[in-house]
Write an enzyme that holds these catalytic residues in place. Structure first.
Site, PDB file in Angstrom:
ATOM      1  N   HIS A 191       0.855  -1.193   0.000  1.00 28.88           N
ATOM      2  CA  HIS A 191       0.000   0.000   0.000  1.00 28.88           C
ATOM      3  C   HIS A 191       0.886   1.236   0.000  1.00 28.88           C
ATOM      4  O   HIS A 191       0.676   2.160  -0.775  1.00 28.88           O
ATOM      5  CB  HIS A 191      -0.923  -0.011   1.221  1.00 28.88           C
ATOM      6  CG  HIS A 191      -1.949   1.068   1.217  1.00 28.88           C
ATOM      7  ND1 HIS A 191      -3.013   1.095   2.067  1.00 28.88           N
ATOM      8  CD2 HIS A 191      -2.071   2.190   0.460  1.00 28.88           C
ATOM      9  CE1 HIS A 191      -3.759   2.176   1.838  1.00 28.88           C
ATOM     10  NE2 HIS A 191      -3.203   2.859   0.868  1.00 28.88           N
TER      11      HIS A 191
ATOM     12  N   GLU B 299       1.301   8.364  -3.386  1.00 32.07           N
ATOM     13  CA  GLU B 299       2.171   7.838  -2.337  1.00 32.07           C
ATOM     14  C   GLU B 299       3.467   8.631  -2.230  1.00 32.07           C
ATOM     15  O   GLU B 299       3.963   8.892  -1.130  1.00 32.07           O
ATOM     16  CB  GLU B 299       2.456   6.359  -2.586  1.00 32.07           C
ATOM     17  CG  GLU B 299       1.252   5.448  -2.401  1.00 32.07           C
ATOM     18  CD  GLU B 299       0.681   5.522  -0.993  1.00 32.07           C
ATOM     19  OE1 GLU B 299       1.472   5.493  -0.031  1.00 32.07           O
ATOM     20  OE2 GLU B 299      -0.552   5.618  -0.850  1.00 32.07           O
TER      21      GLU B 299
ATOM     22  N   HIS C  39       3.546  10.952   1.043  1.00 31.65           N
ATOM     23  CA  HIS C  39       4.362  10.270   2.036  1.00 31.65           C
ATOM     24  C   HIS C  39       5.861  10.297   1.722  1.00 31.65           C
ATOM     25  O   HIS C  39       6.684  10.543   2.596  1.00 31.65           O
ATOM     26  CB  HIS C  39       3.908   8.816   2.176  1.00 31.65           C
ATOM     27  CG  HIS C  39       2.462   8.672   2.544  1.00 31.65           C
ATOM     28  ND1 HIS C  39       1.960   9.026   3.768  1.00 31.65           N
ATOM     29  CD2 HIS C  39       1.405   8.198   1.834  1.00 31.65           C
ATOM     30  CE1 HIS C  39       0.657   8.780   3.813  1.00 31.65           C
ATOM     31  NE2 HIS C  39       0.291   8.291   2.643  1.00 31.65           N
TER      32      HIS C  39
END
Length: 267
Positions: free
Chosen positions: A79, A137, A141
């Site tokens: 993920h 992502e 992040h």
């Protein structure tokens, strides 16, 4: 590890496991940093998804959806690699380095295999647009992983290597926890099997009694550490004493080599 491709083996036995060079030919630099109101992160959290649970309620199928693969997937997929604080919060959108798929071209085989999305839609990024799962992502992040990572190539490469080094699917199978639509397994047994192999306590999240996500936590040098929230070990969220690892049943027979797009985001 029969399911590991030649690409995986190349990554595992490369001269540097995480390839954390100061400058990389494919990286633009300026990947992130501490932005006002956000301090440097405390640890990494590797979030894995179980396709058999994620894809159970898939109703709409398309070539960009990982649930529409032509062959069954019986392993956790990535993920994301997230930067977290010890108090249970996390930084996000820490830099202005927008995702550029050309930066990760050499990694596309691994990204498509181990880091698919499970939706037909695009997702929001940190710059007001929408794009690939990987764009979300990296921008949300990955840019916060500075100074450990300074570019997206090394961020994605290290994440794949970390996933392959700590092969949770293989750990569970070796301990008798195999994908099944009929069996239920003790949650404590699954946690213990991972603790014994990784030497750290994971987190698990469930939906309707089935494992949906699994988290592994790491210090900044990628040594395993317990996953904690506000100082307490948190081994499960919405998980009963006995859980299932449902088999993945493809929603369609579509097959594609293009990047899949994302589902809803947990963080």
């Amino acid at each position: 590890m029969a399911f590991l491709s030649a690409f995986s083996i190349f990554l595992l036995f490369s001269s540097s496991l995480f390839c954390l060079s100061e400058s990389h030919g494919r990286g633009k630099g300026g990947g992130g940093g501490v932005v006002p109101g956000q301090r440097e992160f405390d640890y990494f959290l590797l979030s894995l998804q179980w396709p058999g649970t994620i894809c159970h309620n898939t109703r709409h199928c398309c070539a960009k959806n990982g649930c529409c693969r032509s062959s069954a997937t019986a392993e956790f997929t990535i993920h994301g690699l997230w930067t977290d604080y010890n108090d249970g919060t996390w930084p996000s959108c820490c830099g202005d380095h927008q995702f550029d798929i050309k930066e990760v071209t050499p990694l596309l085989e691994g990204l498509q295999k181990y880091w698919p999305s499970y939706s037909c839609g695009s997702t929001s990024t940190c710059h007001g647009g929408r794009g690939l799962f990987w764009a979300h992502e990296w921008e949300k992040h990955g840019t916060c992983s500075y100074p450990v990572f300074k570019d997206e190539y090394n961020y994605f490469l290290a994440t794949i290597n970390l996933y392959l080094k700590y092969n949770i699917t293989e750990i569970l199978i070796e301990n008798g926890y195999v994908p099944s639509n009929t069996e239920k397994y003790p949650l404590g047994g699954i946690v213990s099997a991972i603790q014994n192999a990784v030497r750290a306590t994971p987190q698990l999240e469930c939906r309707n009694g089935a494992v949906e996500e699994l988290h592994l936590c790491f210090y900044k040098n990628f040594e395993p550490r317990d996953c904690v929230t506000k100082g307490n070990s948190l081994t499960s969220k919405a998980c009963p004493r006995y859980v299932s690892l449902p088999e993945f049943v493809p929603s369609n027979v579509l097959s594609t080599s293009v990047p899949w797009l994302p589902s809803t985001e947990a963080l």
